[in-house]
Design an enzyme around this catalytic site. Structure first.
Site, PDB file in Angstrom:
ATOM      1  N   GLU A 152      -1.829  -2.580  -8.148  1.00 23.49           N
ATOM      2  CA  GLU A 152      -3.019  -2.877  -7.355  1.00 23.49           C
ATOM      3  C   GLU A 152      -3.476  -1.572  -6.729  1.00 23.49           C
ATOM      4  O   GLU A 152      -2.732  -0.597  -6.683  1.00 23.49           O
ATOM      5  CB  GLU A 152      -2.712  -3.931  -6.286  1.00 23.49           C
ATOM      6  CG  GLU A 152      -1.695  -3.512  -5.215  1.00 23.49           C
ATOM      7  CD  GLU A 152      -2.287  -2.724  -4.058  1.00 23.49           C
ATOM      8  OE1 GLU A 152      -3.446  -2.973  -3.679  1.00 23.49           O
ATOM      9  OE2 GLU A 152      -1.593  -1.836  -3.525  1.00 23.49           O
ATOM     10  N   SER A 206       0.851  -1.191   0.000  1.00 24.28           N
ATOM     11  CA  SER A 206       0.000   0.000   0.000  1.00 24.28           C
ATOM     12  C   SER A 206       0.890   1.247   0.000  1.00 24.28           C
ATOM     13  O   SER A 206       1.712   1.409  -0.893  1.00 24.28           O
ATOM     14  CB  SER A 206      -0.964  -0.038   1.189  1.00 24.28           C
ATOM     15  OG  SER A 206      -2.004   0.900   1.054  1.00 24.28           O
ATOM     16  N   HIS A 227      -4.879  -5.247  -1.624  1.00 22.33           N
ATOM     17  CA  HIS A 227      -5.829  -5.038  -0.530  1.00 22.33           C
ATOM     18  C   HIS A 227      -6.930  -6.088  -0.584  1.00 22.33           C
ATOM     19  O   HIS A 227      -8.098  -5.789  -0.813  1.00 22.33           O
ATOM     20  CB  HIS A 227      -6.427  -3.639  -0.618  1.00 22.33           C
ATOM     21  CG  HIS A 227      -5.450  -2.539  -0.365  1.00 22.33           C
ATOM     22  ND1 HIS A 227      -4.541  -2.125  -1.327  1.00 22.33           N
ATOM     23  CD2 HIS A 227      -5.229  -1.761   0.716  1.00 22.33           C
ATOM     24  CE1 HIS A 227      -3.810  -1.134  -0.826  1.00 22.33           C
ATOM     25  NE2 HIS A 227      -4.212  -0.902   0.410  1.00 22.33           N
TER      26      HIS A 227
END
Length: 308
Positions: free
Chosen positions: A208, A110, A277
């Site tokens: 992502e 992330s 995620h």
């Protein structure tokens, strides 16, 4: 030059950092049992419980924790408590020579993507894109597979991703062998025009994201395309795009957006990977050689650690 960190063994000490936003402390505490099951001891960064608005302490405090963990000879690896926002704020102040001279495992995803990019480009150190302690492992419904892939830190072993993990869809056919870079799309895009701009030339690019509607994904992929980053890449691993759904009545779908840009880039690509995620979230090394085959629907990741 690629630098692989040394593998872990039972009895080693892991450092826990919060280089971005304040982690959920209850989940973080719950995750410690998992680390104990792995036979690891824990050392917290001095400022892990700090809060400064949406940041886990000031930039100076988070930078100090990062430097101290790499300097600490007792600490054999670093696992991030969570993401959120903030790692890019300290990237320009990091002492990369310190990291290069004290290489060790760094694990997160992330917002940690900015650290993955900057550290790899400045040092060549292999890092790990994988589930974090408060964000993932400490949740009551943490997936067993998310936990299982921490085992790659204990001995050099390749990871073979096939449809045994998840259904994979070929977007552009082809076979390629290349170094893996990337991570969160928002962070990758935010690197453009900075000293840490992602280098995708002849590399496999992992992307992502979460909570970005298709229009925002379109904007980011278009920016990467116009910057030449998609055309330069050797291929694409499309991870999970969690809750990336339209908030307006008239919209392209996420699938239409991704396929548009991947097909314009015309490099081997597959989507459907449980990386990002999602649960499970399969941890993989960045900065290593990867063999990618659409005909076999298979991706083989080189080991990210060296044996002790």
């Amino acid at each position: 030059m690629m630098i692989k960190p040394q593998s872990l063994k039972r009895g080693d000490t892991i450092g826990i950092l919060a280089p971005a936003s304040p982690p959920n402390q209850e989940n973080l505490e719950r995750s410690l049992e998992f680390l104990r099951e792995l036979g690891l001891n824990v050392k917290f960064g001095q400022h892990v419980k700090n809060e400064y608005g949406y940041l886990a302490g000031t930039d100076e405090e988070r930078l100090e924790d990062l430097h101290n963990m790499f300097l600490d000879k007792e600490v054999k690896g670093i696992i991030c408590a969570g993401g959120g926002y903030g790692t890019a704020r300290i990237a320009a102040e990091i002492d990369y020579d310190l990291i290069k001279n004290n290489p060790k495992i760094l694990w997160g995803y992330s917002d940690i993507t900015f650290l993955h990019m900057s550290i790899y480009q400045q040092t060549g150190l292999v890092t790990f894109h994988g589930p974090m302690l408060a964000s993932d492992i400490g949740k009551e419904d943490a997936h067993a597979l998310s936990k299982q892939y921490f085992q790659q830190l204990f001995e050099p072993k390749t990871i073979t991703y096939t449809e045994e993990f998840s259904a994979l869809q070929v977007l552009v056919e082809g076979e390629v062998e290349a170094i893996l870079v990337g991570g969160n799309l928002s962070l990758i895009t935010s690197s453009l025009g900075t000293p840490f701009e992602i280098d995708t030339k002849d590399k496999l690019l992992l992307i992502e994201d979460i909570n970005e509607e298709p229009r925002a994904v379109d904007r980011m992929l278009n920016q990467l395309y116009m910057a030449g980053k998609l055309k330069e890449a050797a291929g694409f691993i499309i991870g999970d795009f969690n809750n990336c759904v339209p908030e307006r009545e008239k919209s392209l779908t996420l699938e239409e957006v991704i396929e548009h840009y991947i097909q314009k880039a015309a490099k081997p690509a597959m989507k459907g990977f449980n990386i990002g995620h999602c649960s499970p979230n399969i941890g993989v090394p960045l900065g290593v050689n990867v063999k990618f085959s659409t005909s076999k629907k298979q991706v083989i990741f080189e080991s990210g650690v060296d044996s002790v």
